[in-house]
Scaffold this active site. Structure first.
Site, PDB file in Angstrom:
ATOM      1  N   TYR A  33     -28.281   0.006 -23.169  1.00  0.00           N
ATOM      2  CA  TYR A  33     -27.350  -0.677 -22.274  1.00  0.00           C
ATOM      3  C   TYR A  33     -27.716  -2.140 -22.155  1.00  0.00           C
ATOM      4  CZ  TYR A  33     -30.662  -0.752 -18.320  1.00  0.00           C
ATOM      5  OH  TYR A  33     -31.730  -0.992 -17.498  1.00  0.00           O
ATOM      6  N   ARG A  52     -29.573  -9.129 -27.842  1.00  0.00           N
ATOM      7  CA  ARG A  52     -30.516  -8.028 -27.555  1.00  0.00           C
ATOM      8  C   ARG A  52     -29.855  -6.675 -27.797  1.00  0.00           C
ATOM      9  NH1 ARG A  52     -33.312  -7.948 -21.858  1.00  0.00           N
ATOM     10  NH2 ARG A  52     -31.215  -7.320 -21.253  1.00  0.00           N
ATOM     11  N   ARG A 100     -25.667  20.036 -29.745  1.00  0.00           N
ATOM     12  CA  ARG A 100     -27.036  19.691 -29.364  1.00  0.00           C
ATOM     13  C   ARG A 100     -28.033  19.986 -30.487  1.00  0.00           C
ATOM     14  NH1 ARG A 100     -31.846  20.485 -27.105  1.00  0.00           N
ATOM     15  NH2 ARG A 100     -32.424  19.245 -25.279  1.00  0.00           N
ATOM     16  N   LYS A 149     -33.793  -1.496 -24.899  1.00  0.00           N
ATOM     17  CA  LYS A 149     -33.227  -1.314 -23.553  1.00  0.00           C
ATOM     18  C   LYS A 149     -32.468   0.009 -23.481  1.00  0.00           C
ATOM     19  CE  LYS A 149     -30.910  -4.050 -19.960  1.00  0.00           C
ATOM     20  NZ  LYS A 149     -31.906  -3.858 -18.910  1.00  0.00           N
ATOM     21  N   GLU A 181     -44.689  -4.999 -16.285  1.00  0.00           N
ATOM     22  CA  GLU A 181     -43.508  -5.662 -15.705  1.00  0.00           C
ATOM     23  C   GLU A 181     -43.092  -4.920 -14.448  1.00  0.00           C
ATOM     24  OE1 GLU A 181     -40.191  -5.317 -18.513  1.00  0.00           O
ATOM     25  OE2 GLU A 181     -40.959  -3.382 -19.158  1.00  0.00           O
TER      26      GLU A 181
HETATM   27  N1  PDD Z   1     -33.003  -4.780 -15.737  1.00  0.00           N
HETATM   28  N2  PDD Z   1     -37.728  -5.400 -17.500  1.00  0.00           N
HETATM   29  C1  PDD Z   1     -37.072  -4.268 -17.248  1.00  0.00           C
HETATM   30  C2  PDD Z   1     -37.811  -2.976 -17.295  1.00  0.00           C
HETATM   31  C3  PDD Z   1     -35.696  -4.305 -16.944  1.00  0.00           C
HETATM   32  O1  PDD Z   1     -35.020  -3.171 -16.708  1.00  0.00           O
HETATM   33  C4  PDD Z   1     -35.034  -5.560 -16.893  1.00  0.00           C
HETATM   34  C5  PDD Z   1     -33.563  -5.681 -16.623  1.00  0.00           C
HETATM   35  C6  PDD Z   1     -35.798  -6.717 -17.148  1.00  0.00           C
HETATM   36  C7  PDD Z   1     -35.179  -8.097 -17.135  1.00  0.00           C
HETATM   37  O2  PDD Z   1     -34.348  -8.301 -18.253  1.00  0.00           O
HETATM   38  P1  PDD Z   1     -33.090  -9.289 -18.173  1.00  0.00           P
HETATM   39  O3  PDD Z   1     -33.609 -10.590 -17.733  1.00  0.00           O
HETATM   40  O4  PDD Z   1     -32.560  -9.302 -19.554  1.00  0.00           O
HETATM   41  O5  PDD Z   1     -32.129  -8.678 -17.149  1.00  0.00           O
HETATM   42  C8  PDD Z   1     -37.137  -6.602 -17.460  1.00  0.00           C
HETATM   43  C9  PDD Z   1     -31.584  -4.733 -15.570  1.00  0.00           C
HETATM   44  C10 PDD Z   1     -31.018  -5.953 -14.919  1.00  0.00           C
HETATM   45  C11 PDD Z   1     -31.248  -3.511 -14.764  1.00  0.00           C
HETATM   46  O6  PDD Z   1     -31.642  -3.485 -13.604  1.00  0.00           O
HETATM   47  O7  PDD Z   1     -30.639  -2.588 -15.283  1.00  0.00           O
END
Ligand code: PDD
Length: 285
Positions: A33, A52, A100, A149, A181
Site C-alpha cells: 500500500y 516506492r 488458497r 510497504k 523506527e
Molecule cells: N506509515 N515507517 C513505517 C513503519 C511506516 O508505516 C511509515 C508510514 C513510515 C513513514 O513513511 P512515509 O514518510 O513514506 O509516510 C515509516 C503510513 C503513513 C501509515 O500510517 O500507513
C-alpha cells in the site's frame, strides 16, 4: 455524503465496494500500500509514493495495477468526488484472487487495486505537532523486509495498543539495542546541531517524508548523520521527532516516561516541520 472508493476500475459508494474472500491480501497479507497526504486539495509528493509503490511491486514480483499516470488520475478523481481539502489517499494493491495456495498464482492473475480517501480537516495543524508526543520503547517483532510497504500491519497495530495501554501516544521499536523506527513513522533524535536517524536498509521503511526532510535539512545547512541510535542516546538527546506522510514532522517530547531535552517541541523539529510543509505545499500537484 457517502464516501466514493475505487475498486478494480470502478468508482463506487463504499457500501457497494466488494473484494473476494479469496483475495490474497485477505488470505496471506500478500499486498502492498501507499498513503499520500492531501493539503489544499493537492497531493503531497505523489512522485515519491509512486516510485516506492513500483519498488514494492518489483520486490514482490507483483504485477503493476496501472501506469503512474492512471494512478494519478484515480487519486485526483477520488479527491474531487469526495471533496477532500485536507486528508489522505490510501492505495492498496494485492496479488489478486486465487484458490488458497502458498505458491503465487499465475503471473497473469490480475492484481486487486483499491483506493479510498480519509478526510482530515486541518491535517497540517494537528494538536500533536504543537504539543509534541510521548513514545514508549518496545521490541521490534516484525518480519525482516520492512523496506517493502506491505499491508502486514499487525505488529505496528499491537505496538500502538501497547503505547495506549502505557498512556503514551506511540511506540519506537528496538532491535539488537538500536531503534529501528516508530510503529508508522521514521524516528529521529537531535544532538547538538546534528540530526540522527537510522540509515536505510531492510530494517526500516524508506519513508518518503524522511527523504524529503533530510534533503531539506541538508539544503538548510543542517548536519545529518544516518546511523542507528540507542534508547540511551535518545534519552540524552536535545530533541526527538518522527516523520510520516500522515503526520509530516511531529516532535517527540518524552520517551518511556522521561522527558527528552526540555520536554517541549525543540527548535530543529519545529523548523523542519515548517520548511517541510511550506515546500510540500509549493510542490503539491
Ligand atoms: N506509515 N515507517 C513505517 C513503519 C511506516 O508505516 C511509515 C508510514 C513510515 C513513514 O513513511 P512515509 O514518510 O513514506 O509516510 C515509516 C503510513 C503513513 C501509515 O500510517 O500507513
Amino acid at each position: 455524503m457517502t464516501r466514493t472508493v475505487y475498486v478494480n476500475g470502478d468508482y463506487l459508494p463504499e457500501e457497494e465496494a466488494k473484494i473476494s474472500v479469496f483475495d490474497r491480501g485477505f488470505l496471506f497479507a500478500d499486498g502492498i500500500y501507499e498513503v499520500t497526504s492531501v493539503l489544499g486539495g493537492k497531493l503531497i509528493d505523489f512522485e515519491g509514493h509512486a516510485k516506492r509503490l513500483a519498488r514494492s511491486l518489483a520486490e514482490l514480483e507483483m504485477a503493476s495495477p496501472a501506469p503512474r499516470g492512471e494512478l494519478l488520475k484515480i487519486h485526483r478523481e477520488l479527491i474531487a468526488r469526495n471533496r477532500i481539502e485536507d486528508g489522505l489517499v490510501y492505495l492498496q494493491v494485492t496479488r489478486g484472487v486465487a484458490d488458497r495456495d502458498f505458491a503465487y498464482p499465475a503471473p497473469e492473475t490480475p492484481p486487486t487495486i483499491v483506493l479510498f480517501t480519509q478526510a482530515k480537516p486541518g491535517l497540517a495543524d494537528s494538536p500533536a505537532a504543537a504539543s509534541g508526543i510521548s513514545v514508549i520503547s518496545i521490541r521490534d517483532q516484525r518480519w525482516g523486509r520492512r523496506d517493502i510497504k506491505t499491508v502486514q500491519l499487525l505488529y505496528p497495530s499491537m505496538g500502538k495498543m501497547m503505547a495506549k495501554a502505557a498512556g503514551a501516544d506511540d511506540a519506537w521499536m528496538v532491535e539488537e539495542g538500536t531503534v529501528t523506527e516508530g510503529t508508522s513513522n521514521n524516528a529521529y533524535i537531535v544532538k547538538g546541531s546534528t540530526i540522527i536517524t537510522r540509515n536505510l536498509g531492510t530494517e526500516i521503511l524508506h519513508g518518503i517524508t524522511r527523504a524529503a526532510v533530510l534533503r531539506l535539512a541538508k539544503e538548510a545547512q543542517m548536519t545529518v548523520d544516518e546511523r542507528p541510535f540507542t534508547i540511551a542516546e535518545a534519552m540524552a538527546a536535545d530533541e526527538a521527532f518522527i516523520t510520516s506522510a500522515s503526520s509530516f514532522v511531529v516532535p517527540v517530547v518524552s520517551l518511556d516516561g522521561q522527558r527528552i531535552g526540555r520536554g517541549i517541541p525543540g527548535p530543529i523539529a519545529t523548523r523542519l516541520r515548517k520548511i517541510y510543509l511550506d515546500e510540500s505545499r509549493k510542490a503539491a500537484i
